[in-house]
Every structure is written in structure tokens, then in C-alpha cells.
Design an enzyme around this catalytic site. Structure first.
Site, PDB file in Angstrom:
ATOM      1  N   SER A  24      -3.943   3.749  31.649  1.00  0.00           N
ATOM      2  CA  SER A  24      -3.082   3.709  32.837  1.00  0.00           C
ATOM      3  C   SER A  24      -1.646   4.024  32.441  1.00  0.00           C
ATOM      4  O   SER A  24      -0.692   3.390  32.892  1.00  0.00           O
ATOM      5  CB  SER A  24      -3.156   2.341  33.538  1.00  0.00           C
ATOM      6  OG  SER A  24      -2.699   2.429  34.868  1.00  0.00           O
TER       7      SER A  24
ATOM      8  N   SER B 102      -1.250   1.536  40.433  1.00  0.00           N
ATOM      9  CA  SER B 102      -1.763   2.604  39.565  1.00  0.00           C
ATOM     10  C   SER B 102      -3.013   3.294  40.097  1.00  0.00           C
ATOM     11  O   SER B 102      -3.462   4.284  39.508  1.00  0.00           O
ATOM     12  CB  SER B 102      -2.040   2.057  38.161  1.00  0.00           C
ATOM     13  OG  SER B 102      -0.846   1.918  37.435  1.00  0.00           O
TER      14      SER B 102
ATOM     15  N   LYS C 287      -2.967   7.041  40.507  1.00  0.00           N
ATOM     16  CA  LYS C 287      -3.333   8.030  39.497  1.00  0.00           C
ATOM     17  C   LYS C 287      -4.626   8.771  39.842  1.00  0.00           C
ATOM     18  O   LYS C 287      -4.906   9.818  39.251  1.00  0.00           O
ATOM     19  CB  LYS C 287      -3.432   7.353  38.129  1.00  0.00           C
ATOM     20  CG  LYS C 287      -2.074   6.820  37.650  1.00  0.00           C
ATOM     21  CD  LYS C 287      -2.181   6.054  36.344  1.00  0.00           C
ATOM     22  CE  LYS C 287      -0.779   5.639  35.873  1.00  0.00           C
ATOM     23  NZ  LYS C 287      -0.521   4.230  35.997  1.00  0.00           N
TER      24      LYS C 287
END
Length: 475
Positions: free
Chosen positions: A127, A67, A70
Site C-alpha cells: 500500500s 487506500s 489504489k
């Protein structure tokens, strides 16, 4: 192998460092005492303003970003805002592709709209994988177009060890990066978009009455921490890009592949603390810069067996807080800290830096819009009780159908009511004289009918309740 190419006053000073970092620095008088090098994972510390590298270990090794991806999704979105293609108030829509993403996600149903600003906050704090896709499709015009922008931006920044297949970091063989590239990206976010840096340090968001905490446990725990992003999939282990500022010094740390969420937090705290120690300068005036590091080739390391293997006592997840060997990293020789300072000892419960930041669906806060954003909960089936488990079903009681349609297994309206499952009159009429049953049925049917219609009726599923959000005050 991490290679540094250094230059100063016209003379080129080239040096090759083998596994430079926590393990290799044990020979230096000011270094970390660490667990064995075999357990080491990529780590990097830089000065944000200058881009100088303070510490690097396997910083050019291919790794799965998870993640932390991102951060690039945010970078491309910030560029689109700067270029005037969108505004923070632009509404983007949850599509079937977005709604189908695996958790962690917000879980809004198809057709729900959110502003770009709220989608960014949900993506960075929660997230939320669905919000990353919502931004990709809304900002890029299509999913493939946004991925192309992500990869183009990586090339422009010099992230030549990075490739993106998706905007959220969910498992994909082609989604790779390095600690060096992540530091370049994070530094670009902080230096190119300082007006949006507060978005990375939000400790929690508030949606209706629900408060959702940030997975980055350094926020409000490590003095000076001002955010960035966590990441986790089994193949990557636990990743963290962390930023902290004290006075005029701004330090960035990248930690990849730790075995737990707590491990990455504690290791990042030690790395940041190392960066703030002015007395410790392994490179001196000839410290390399990020641009001087050269990414390695080859496949990424797969941490699945170590992080999600059968020996693990609990299920690995982004919110994992399992104690680990990270506490064995001590800050030996780090100025005034002493030789027994651990990553855990650097963390403390600090006053909240800000209250939870409110987010919403739609163009403005609305309880109705929030209620409509979630699909109805699935009907729950009653589990079999111990009393009737394994038994064949007995005669079924008629069910009242409020729509006016009689179920196929219901008794006709004029039929005698079936016996109640709890009543015991079945054996008694055979033992009684023939004259008495006439009086008995007169009294029994009302009770039996009541039991037949009232007791077996299934309880309706509770209506979904949603937190209320007061409408904005009139302008």
C-alpha cells in the site's frame, strides 16, 4: 437510505429499503445476528459474474475511500497498458512529489527507477503511497493529468458518487466514494482485466532479503479468498474490498468504516460466507443489480473520533489487529453453519497460496541498484548518560581529523595533552616532594596521551548495509 429499482419480465417492481443489511435482516429467518444498528457501517455483497446484489447496508452512503483508492490507480494503469501507452517493463521515476508522500511507502530516494509492474505490486501489497504517485506521474505524464483520468474513468463506469483528488487515498476532503461505487470498480477490474487478477492476491513481496506482507489478512486465511485491497485513515476507519471464489461462484464484499483491521477482516469473512450460501436468497429471482442502486448526497461520515479518539488503547494504523466487536457478528440461520459461527471462526491458517513475489528497483534485480535506492541513514546523536546528565561540559579532548584540517577546539600539536577524564593524578603532584614530579611526567604522558586520543573518539556511524539480490542469470 438505500433504494433498489427492480424490473422483471417487463413489470417494474420498485422497493425502498431502509438500512437494508445486517441489522434490518434480523427480521428474516436467514440473517445475521449483529451488533446494534447504530454501530453499523457500509457493507455490500454482490455476485461478480452477474452483478446482482446479495446484501446491502448503507451501500450508497458517501465515505472516505483511503487506500482503496489504489484500485482506481491500478485500473487506469491497466488501461494504459491495454492501450499500448506503456508496458509492464516501462521504467517510472521517483520524483520529489512521490518521495514526499506520507507512509506507508517504500522510501526510495528521488531519481530511483522502478518498472510499472513492480510499482503496481509494491502499491497493492505494501500500500505504498509513493508508488501510487510514481505511477500517476509516469503513466499520466503529470499528476493532474492522471487524476483527471481517474475521475473520467469513474464517470465512464457509472461511479457517480466518487471523486478523486489523489492516487493513493491520503486524507483529502474531496476524496469520496461509496460501497456501491467500489463494488462497480472492483468488478470492472476482475472482468475487464482477468489476466492481471493475480496481482491482487499476492500474499507478500520480497525486496532483497526483506519480506513485506499484504495487509489483506483474508489471503491465505479465508478459503477461496483471492484478494483486492485494504484502506485506512482516521476519517474513514478500516476499509476492505474483498473477493473470493469457490467453484463456479465468485463473490465480492465491501466493508467500510470498521474500528480495527481485525474487525474488517472478520466482518468481510462473514459477508463472503453469506454470499456463498446458496440456500439464502433474500431477493430471490428479482435481486437488484449494482446499477439499480442510487448514491446518496451529503458529506461523508467522519470516523475519526470512534477510530482514532482518546479512548483507543493503541495507535490506529493500516496493520492494526486489535480485537473488536466484529467477533460478535454471528451467522445465524446461514444453512449448515449453525447459529454460533463468528467471523473469527471462519478464518484459518491455510497453506501459502504462493511464495513471496520478488520485486526490485531498476530494470532487473541488482544489489547495487537496491543499495543506491535508499538515502543514507541520518547520523545518530549519543544521548546523555546518567553520570554526566546536567553537568557542565569539561575540557574537550582534541579530535583527530583525518582530512588534515584541525578543528577549532583542538589543542596545538606541540601542546601538553589534556588530562584524561578517567585519570586521578590531579591531586597527587601537590602532595609529592619537588624532586619526584620529574620522574612521574615521563611515564604519565604516554598513558594520558593515549587516553586523550583513544577514549574520547566518537565511534563512527555504522555503514549502511543493504540486502543483496543476485543478478539475473545470463541469457
Amino acid at each position: 437510505m438505500t433504494r433498489f429499482s427492480l424490473s422483471r419480465t417487463g413489470n417494474v417492481f420498485a422497493a425502498t429499503w431502509t438500512r437494508l443489511g445486517l441489522a434490518a435482516l434480523l427480521a428474516a429467518p436467514l440473517a445475521f445476528a449483529a451488533v446494534p444498528a447504530a454501530k453499523a457501517t457500509p457493507a455490500l455483497v454482490i455476485e461478480v459474474d452477474s452483478g446482482k446484489v446479495l446484501l446491502a447496508e448503507d451501500a450508497t452512503k458517501p465515505w472516505y475511500p483511503a487506500s482503496v483508492t489504489k484500485l482506481m490507480t491500478a485500473y487506469v494503469t491497466f488501461k494504459a497498458i491495454r492501450d499500448g501507452r506503456i508496458t509492464p517493463e516501462t521504467l517510472v521515476t521517483v520524483t520529489e512529489t512521490a518521495a514526499a508522500q506520507a507512509p506507508s511507502k517504500m522510501g526510495f530516494k528521488v531519481g530511483t527507477q522502478v518498472t510499472v509492474d513492480n510499482a503496481l505490486k509494491m502499491m497493492l501489497v505494501k500500500s505504498a503511497n509513493d508508488m501510487a504517485v510514481v505511477l500517476a506521474e509516469g503513466v499520466g505524464g503529470s499528476f493532474p493529468a492522471f487524476i483527471a483520468e481517474m475521475n473520467a474513468s469513474a464517470r465512464e463506469l457509472g461511479m457517480d458518487g466518487t471523486h478523486y483528488d489523489n492516487p493513493n487515498g491520503l486524507p483529502s476532503p474531496g476524496q469520496i466514494t461509496t460501497a456501491r461505487d467500489l463494488a462497480i470498480l472492483a468488478r470492472a477490474l476482475l472482468t475487464e482485466f482477468p489476466e492481471r487478477s493475480d496481482m491482487f492476491r499476492i500474499p507478500a513481496i520480497k525486496l532483497g532479503n526483506a519480506v513485506i506482507r499484504n495487509y489483506n489478512k483474508l489471503i491465505d486465511s479465508y478459503p477461496g479468498a483471492d484478494g483486492m485491497k485494504t484502506g485506512f485513515i482516521c476519517a474513514s476507519g478500516f476499509n476492505l474490498v474483498a473477493s473470493a471464489r469457490r467453484g463456479d461462484k465468485h463473490v465480492l464484499a465491501v466493508v467500510l468504516g470498521t474500528s480495527s483491521g481485525r474487525a474488517r477482516t472478520e466482518q468481510a469473512a462473514l459477508l463472503l460466507e453469506k454470499g456463498f450460501q446458496h440456500s439464502w436468497k433474500i431477493f430471490g429471482a428479482v435481486a437488484p443489480t449494482l446499477d439499480s442502486l442510487r448514491n446518496e448526497g451529503g458529506p461523508p461520515t467522519d470516523m475519526r473520533a470512534q477510530v482514532c479518539g482518546g479512548k483507543r488503547k493503541n495507535t490506529a494504523s493500516e496493520d492494526d489487529d486489535t480485537p473488536s466487536t466484529a467477533s460478535s457478528f454471528v451467522a445465524a440461520g446461514m444453512g449448515e453453519l449453525g447459529d454460533n459461527v463468528t467471523g473469527a471462526s471462519l478464518l484459518q491458517k491455510l497453506p501459502p497460496s504462493m511464495p513471496p513475489v520478488e520485486v526490485w528497483v531498476g530494470p532487473f534485480p541488482s544489489a547495487e541498484a537496491l543499495a543506491a535506492a535508499y538515502p543514507p541513514p541520518p547520523a545518530q546523536k549519543k544521548p546523555p548518560t546518567a553520570k554526566n546528565k546536567g553537568k557542565k561540559p569539561g575540557p574537550q579532548t582534541a579530535i583527530i581529523d583525518t582530512t588534515g584540517t584541525t578543528p577549532p577546539d583542538a589543542a596545538p600539536p606541540d601542546a601538553a595533552p589534556p588530562p584524561s577524564p578517567t585519570a586521578k593524578p590531579a591531586a597527587k603532584p601537590a602532595a609529592k616532594p619537588a624532586a619526584k614530579p620529574a620522574a612521574k611526567p615521563a611515564a604519565k604522558p604516554a598513558t594520558s596521551a593515549s587516553a586523550a586520543t583513544a577514549k574520547p573518539l566518537p565511534k563512527p556511524a555504522p555503514a549502511p548495509t543493504y540486502p543483496t539480490v543476485p543478478p539475473p542469470p545470463p541469457q
